[in-house]
Scaffold this active site. Sequence first.
Site, PDB file in Angstrom:
ATOM      1  N   GLY A  51       1.469   4.163  -3.434  1.00 49.19           N
ATOM      2  CA  GLY A  51       2.634   3.307  -3.289  1.00 49.19           C
ATOM      3  C   GLY A  51       2.230   1.878  -2.971  1.00 49.19           C
ATOM      4  N   HIS A  52       1.201   1.386  -3.697  1.00 42.75           N
ATOM      5  CA  HIS A  52       0.722   0.019  -3.498  1.00 42.75           C
ATOM      6  C   HIS A  52      -0.138  -0.397  -4.692  1.00 42.75           C
ATOM      7  CE1 HIS A  52      -2.670   2.408  -1.874  1.00 42.75           C
ATOM      8  NE2 HIS A  52      -3.409   1.450  -2.398  1.00 42.75           N
ATOM      9  N   SER A  53      -0.481  -1.657  -4.709  1.00 41.59           N
ATOM     10  CA  SER A  53      -1.481  -2.160  -5.656  1.00 41.59           C
ATOM     11  C   SER A  53      -2.440  -3.046  -4.873  1.00 41.59           C
ATOM     12  CB  SER A  53      -0.832  -2.944  -6.808  1.00 41.59           C
ATOM     13  OG  SER A  53      -0.350  -4.179  -6.358  1.00 41.59           O
TER      14      SER A  53
END
Length: 133
Positions: A51-53
């Site tokens: 749930g991130h980059s």
Amino acid sequence: MYTTEDIQLHKVPTIEDVRGNLAVIQNDTLPFEFKRVYYLFDVPSTAFRGGHSHIDQHEVLIALSGSFEVTVDDGKSKKSFLLNKPNIGLHIPTGIWRELENFSSGAVCLVLASDVFKEEDYIREYDDFLATK
């Protein structure tokens, strides 16, 4: 700028032996030099991870045990991969949103990262990620 088309599964060099196989991961076998290694384990089957980059960091994810699904997103298209072999890695380059889900019982996700942990390298809100595109 990377897209989901750039993301592919990579075979980890393996030494096969009747006594058991050995996967060998060295900096010259990855598309980047790794500086951090960590792993996820005991993840409930209903949980989501990722749930991130990352702004600058590359990662390779490997299912050391069990299986899980990785969905990658470049802001325009999405692609999903099932990781379930300890000699197959998924290289996720910079600027790609990732979500991990559907962890099997006993799944272990090994992560090889191109840098040490830096909170400022993370984009944790999807709308903020889309704004970078």
